[in-house]
Design a protein around this motif. Sequence first.
Motif, PDB file in Angstrom:
ATOM      1  N   TRP A  25     -57.052 -61.047  -5.453  1.00 54.92           N
ATOM      2  CA  TRP A  25     -57.891 -61.875  -4.104  1.00 54.92           C
ATOM      3  C   TRP A  25     -58.523 -61.889  -4.863  1.00 54.92           C
ATOM      4  O   TRP A  25     -59.482 -63.591  -4.873  1.00 54.92           O
ATOM      5  CB  TRP A  25     -57.161 -62.041  -3.295  1.00 54.92           C
ATOM      6  N   LEU A  27     -59.690 -69.981  -6.353  1.00 58.66           N
ATOM      7  CA  LEU A  27     -58.991 -69.846  -4.605  1.00 58.66           C
ATOM      8  C   LEU A  27     -60.765 -70.233  -4.189  1.00 58.66           C
ATOM      9  O   LEU A  27     -61.058 -69.920  -4.571  1.00 58.66           O
ATOM     10  CB  LEU A  27     -58.387 -68.263  -3.768  1.00 58.66           C
ATOM     11  N   GLU A  81     -63.016 -70.543  -1.815  1.00 59.20           N
ATOM     12  CA  GLU A  81     -63.288 -69.322  -0.159  1.00 59.20           C
ATOM     13  C   GLU A  81     -63.439 -69.716   0.960  1.00 59.20           C
ATOM     14  O   GLU A  81     -63.581 -68.539   1.906  1.00 59.20           O
ATOM     15  CB  GLU A  81     -64.405 -68.311  -0.878  1.00 59.20           C
ATOM     16  N   PHE A 127     -59.662 -69.525   2.025  1.00 60.58           N
ATOM     17  CA  PHE A 127     -58.691 -68.163   1.455  1.00 60.58           C
ATOM     18  C   PHE A 127     -60.222 -67.110   2.124  1.00 60.58           C
ATOM     19  O   PHE A 127     -59.298 -65.873   1.821  1.00 60.58           O
ATOM     20  CB  PHE A 127     -58.390 -68.270   0.050  1.00 60.58           C
ATOM     21  N   TRP A 134     -59.551 -63.143   9.050  1.00 59.98           N
ATOM     22  CA  TRP A 134     -59.088 -62.003   7.729  1.00 59.98           C
ATOM     23  C   TRP A 134     -59.696 -60.240   8.188  1.00 59.98           C
ATOM     24  O   TRP A 134     -58.853 -59.455   8.025  1.00 59.98           O
ATOM     25  CB  TRP A 134     -59.327 -61.903   6.125  1.00 59.98           C
TER      26      TRP A 134
END
Length: 250
Positions: free
Chosen positions: A20, A29, A31, A34, A220
């Motif tokens: 990740w 990815l 940011e 994600f 998260w």
Amino acid sequence: MKARMIALQAGVVAAVVVLWQVGADRGWLDEFFFGSPSGVLDVLGQWARQGTLLSDTAVTVGVLVVGWVAGVVLGSVLGIGLFAAPRVYAVVSPFLAFLNSVPRMVFYPFFGILLGFGFASKVGLVVFVILFFAVLNVLTGLSQVDGDLVAHVRVVGGNRWVVLRSVYLPSIAGWLLASSRITFGFALQATLISEFFGPASGLGYRMVAGQGAFEIDQVWAAIGTTVVLALLIDGALQLVRRRLIAWQSA
């Protein structure tokens, strides 16, 4: 063997986190959508310095524990009462089955209207969500008690209290602990959902605040804290269950 399995599971988690972070650093990815492990750690560090991490976790744990315990106790009392009154149970059993299948978390607005969007309504939702699980598990546990065992206790001079304490209560405790991981999971979900509304506190609130501000790292961070909290409580429940099983076997 168990230590090896735990090490393997930790390795899988570490590999996912590393991939990740690498994906975020190299632009694989986005940011914005994600986030990144480093961004999550920055948010957690900021919360820790501000005291937000501890205070929000304490708020969530308070609602969760009070609601879960109250729901289990109230459900146990109702279950014992229905078991002692089979005619009443025959009348209400279809309603119990119906209420147990209804998605009860959607009823939170009614609790908010009646009790306000504070501690009482949050605990009320948690109790409402797990109450019927507890009632049905207690009834199941009581129905599984060996009638010969009850008769034996009475033959040797045991009164109703002795039968309840020595035969029925261990059976109830076993069924409640066996289902505790399920009821706890639903109680945690209800707690988080209740924190989507009302006072600006709790891990559920942090998730919604992060979503509203398009701060995925904050979302998260709240989810990660919730997962750690769930694992700790789940481990404690498993430990209690193993000790109860050992006690019953002895």
